[in-house]
Design a protein around this motif. Structure first.
Motif, short mmCIF file in Angstrom:
data_model
loop_
_atom_site.label_atom_id
_atom_site.label_comp_id
_atom_site.label_asym_id
_atom_site.label_seq_id
_atom_site.Cartn_x
_atom_site.Cartn_y
_atom_site.Cartn_z
N MET A 1 0.59 -1.87 0.36
CA MET A 1 -0.12 -0.08 0.14
C MET A 1 0.46 1.58 0.32
O MET A 1 1.62 1.03 0.52
N ARG A 2 -0.08 2.62 -0.62
CA ARG A 2 1.62 3.54 -0.90
C ARG A 2 0.10 4.59 0.41
O ARG A 2 -0.68 3.93 1.05
N ILE A 3 1.31 5.06 0.63
CA ILE A 3 0.99 6.21 1.76
C ILE A 3 -0.49 6.56 2.27
O ILE A 3 -1.84 6.72 2.75
N GLY A 4 -1.12 7.15 0.53
CA GLY A 4 -2.08 7.49 0.88
C GLY A 4 -3.52 6.62 1.35
O GLY A 4 -4.26 6.41 1.53
N GLU A 5 -3.31 5.28 0.27
CA GLU A 5 -4.58 4.21 1.43
C GLU A 5 -4.50 3.81 2.49
O GLU A 5 -5.15 3.51 2.44
N LEU A 6 -3.23 3.49 2.83
CA LEU A 6 -2.98 3.10 4.00
C LEU A 6 -3.76 4.14 4.75
O LEU A 6 -4.34 4.08 5.48
N ALA A 7 -3.63 5.41 4.91
CA ALA A 7 -4.05 6.39 5.01
C ALA A 7 -6.01 6.08 5.40
O ALA A 7 -7.26 6.51 6.14
N GLU A 8 -6.21 6.07 4.28
CA GLU A 8 -7.63 6.08 3.60
C GLU A 8 -8.25 5.14 4.19
O GLU A 8 -8.96 4.71 5.06
N THR A 14 -2.75 12.00 5.24
CA THR A 14 -1.30 11.26 5.10
C THR A 14 -0.31 11.71 6.14
O THR A 14 0.30 11.71 6.79
N ARG A 15 -0.68 13.44 6.57
CA ARG A 15 0.20 13.87 7.76
C ARG A 15 0.29 13.25 8.71
O ARG A 15 1.56 13.52 9.40
N THR A 16 -1.08 12.70 9.76
CA THR A 16 -1.10 12.18 11.21
C THR A 16 -0.16 10.93 10.27
O THR A 16 0.56 10.57 11.48
N VAL A 17 -0.10 10.12 9.60
CA VAL A 17 1.56 9.14 9.59
C VAL A 17 2.50 9.59 9.43
O VAL A 17 3.06 9.41 10.46
N ARG A 18 2.64 10.70 8.90
CA ARG A 18 4.14 11.11 8.38
C ARG A 18 4.38 11.25 10.35
O ARG A 18 5.90 11.40 10.56
N ARG A 32 10.08 0.74 -1.81
CA ARG A 32 10.23 -0.44 -3.26
C ARG A 32 12.17 0.80 -3.53
O ARG A 32 11.81 2.02 -3.57
N ALA A 33 11.62 0.17 -5.38
CA ALA A 33 13.27 0.81 -6.39
C ALA A 33 12.45 1.95 -6.63
O ALA A 33 13.84 2.99 -6.60
N ASN A 34 11.09 2.50 -6.51
CA ASN A 34 11.33 4.17 -7.10
C ASN A 34 11.14 4.74 -5.77
O ASN A 34 10.51 5.68 -6.07
N GLY A 35 11.86 4.80 -4.79
CA GLY A 35 11.01 5.21 -3.90
C GLY A 35 10.23 5.36 -2.99
O GLY A 35 10.20 6.37 -1.88
N TYR A 36 9.23 5.33 -2.97
CA TYR A 36 7.78 4.86 -2.31
C TYR A 36 7.53 3.84 -0.96
O TYR A 36 8.56 2.88 -1.47
N ARG A 37 7.33 3.98 -0.47
CA ARG A 37 7.29 3.63 1.11
C ARG A 37 5.91 2.51 0.17
O ARG A 37 5.12 3.17 -0.63
N ASP A 38 6.18 1.50 0.88
CA ASP A 38 5.70 -0.01 0.91
C ASP A 38 5.21 -0.68 2.02
O ASP A 38 6.00 -1.26 2.93
N TYR A 39 3.73 0.32 2.56
CA TYR A 39 3.00 -0.07 3.60
C TYR A 39 2.35 -1.60 3.33
O TYR A 39 2.42 -2.03 2.14
N ALA A 44 -1.01 -1.43 8.54
CA ALA A 44 -2.16 -0.77 9.27
C ALA A 44 -3.13 -1.26 10.11
O ALA A 44 -3.76 0.01 10.84
N VAL A 45 -2.52 -2.53 11.16
CA VAL A 45 -3.19 -3.22 12.24
C VAL A 45 -2.26 -1.70 13.69
O VAL A 45 -3.08 -1.07 14.36
N VAL A 46 -1.41 -1.95 12.76
CA VAL A 46 -0.85 -0.72 14.41
C VAL A 46 -1.70 0.41 14.04
O VAL A 46 -2.15 1.10 14.96
N LEU A 47 -1.73 1.23 13.37
CA LEU A 47 -2.45 2.47 13.04
C LEU A 47 -3.57 2.68 13.40
O LEU A 47 -3.88 4.08 14.05
N ALA A 48 -4.20 0.91 13.22
CA ALA A 48 -5.50 1.27 13.52
C ALA A 48 -5.67 1.66 15.09
O ALA A 48 -6.51 1.67 15.86
N ARG A 49 -5.20 0.80 15.64
CA ARG A 49 -4.98 0.65 17.29
C ARG A 49 -4.59 2.52 17.83
O ARG A 49 -5.11 2.81 18.50
N ILE A 50 -3.59 2.78 17.14
CA ILE A 50 -3.04 3.81 18.00
C ILE A 50 -4.98 5.22 17.44
O ILE A 50 -4.14 6.04 18.26
#
Length: 250
Positions: A1-8, A14-18, A32-39, A44-50
């Motif tokens: 997942m990308r950061i936007g997909e995780l946040a949604e 996405t600011r909260t995630v960062r 990833r090789a293109n530099g994007y974070r791969d969640y 998602a489980v940890v973020l939901a708990r937070i």
């Protein structure tokens, strides 16, 4: 997942995630090789708990403690403390609402308000008995300060003393005379002979109960310096002399 997909998916921004990354609450994923974070799902489980913990009212430092305990053995303790804190907040809110209801029930709110119900009642009495002078208004401001800052026992003692003045026609007459004399010194020189007269009238109408116990003034005290600075020079000199007369018992 990308950061936007995780946040949604979790319902945050996405600011909260960062921000959680910056605080170390949420681990940084591999890129990833293109530099994007791969969640992953784990992120998602940890973020939901937070999110759940913060919605309960836990601070981020408390969330960190809960997440750091793999066994979760401190969660009950943390939630118990949170429940007690919320109970204290509820009690404080009920007390504040009760005070608001008392203020709203008053026939007239003083210009210096909000003040305690006791001082509100006293101001209602003084407005009917004491003259509407600039010096009287200054006294009301000082009473509002005492109402806010003094310890309950000291506040009750001072308000009782002021209430005794209002209850006596003779004391009211002396107070109004002192106010008039002090008002007349607004543009006077401190050496004006009227200063001494005003000082003596002020001392005569000031109950000794309004003085500190034991009665001892340091005229260079920071509070008194601030008090004197708030008046015209001749008025400040009259008040200074009145306090000295009261302390000397003359």
């Amino acid at each position: 997942m990308r950061i936007g997909e995780l946040a949604e998916a979790v319902g945050v921004t996405t600011r909260t995630v960062r921000h959680y990354h910056h605080l170390g609450l949420l681990p940084e994923p591999e890129r990833r090789a293109n530099g994007y974070r791969d969640y992953s799902l784990r992120h998602a489980v940890v973020l939901a708990r937070i999110r759940r913990l913060t919605e309960l009212g836990l601070g981020l430092a408390e969330v960190r403690d809960v997440l750091a305990d793999d066994a979760g053995k401190d969660l009950v303790e943390v939630l118990t403390e949170l429940d007690a804190d919320l109970a204290r907040q509820e009690a404080a809110i009920r007390a504040r609402r009760a005070r608001l209801r008392a203020l709203l029930a008053a026939e007239e709110l003083p210009a210096e308000g909000p003040v305690s119900p006791e001082l509100t009642a006293l101001f209602a009495r003084t407005s009917a008995e004491l003259s509407d002078s600039p010096m009287a208004a200054r006294d009301r401001e000082v009473l509002a300060l005492i109402d806010t800052a003094a310890a309950p026992a000291e506040r009750e003692r001072l308000l009782t003393a002021v209430g005794a003045i209002v209850a006596s026609p003779e004391a009211v007459a002396r107070a109004n005379e002192a106010y008039a004399l002090l008002d007349a010194l607004a543009d006077a020189d401190p050496a004006d002979p009227r200063v001494e007269t005003a000082a003596r009238r002020l001392a005569e109408c000031t109950p000794r109960e309004l003085l500190p116990d034991p009665p001892a003034f340091d005229h260079d005290h920071s509070f008194l310096r601030a008090l004197y600075a708030d008046f015209a020079p001749a008025q400040a000199e009259a008040i200074r002399r009145a306090l000295r007369l009261l302390m000397e018992g003359t």
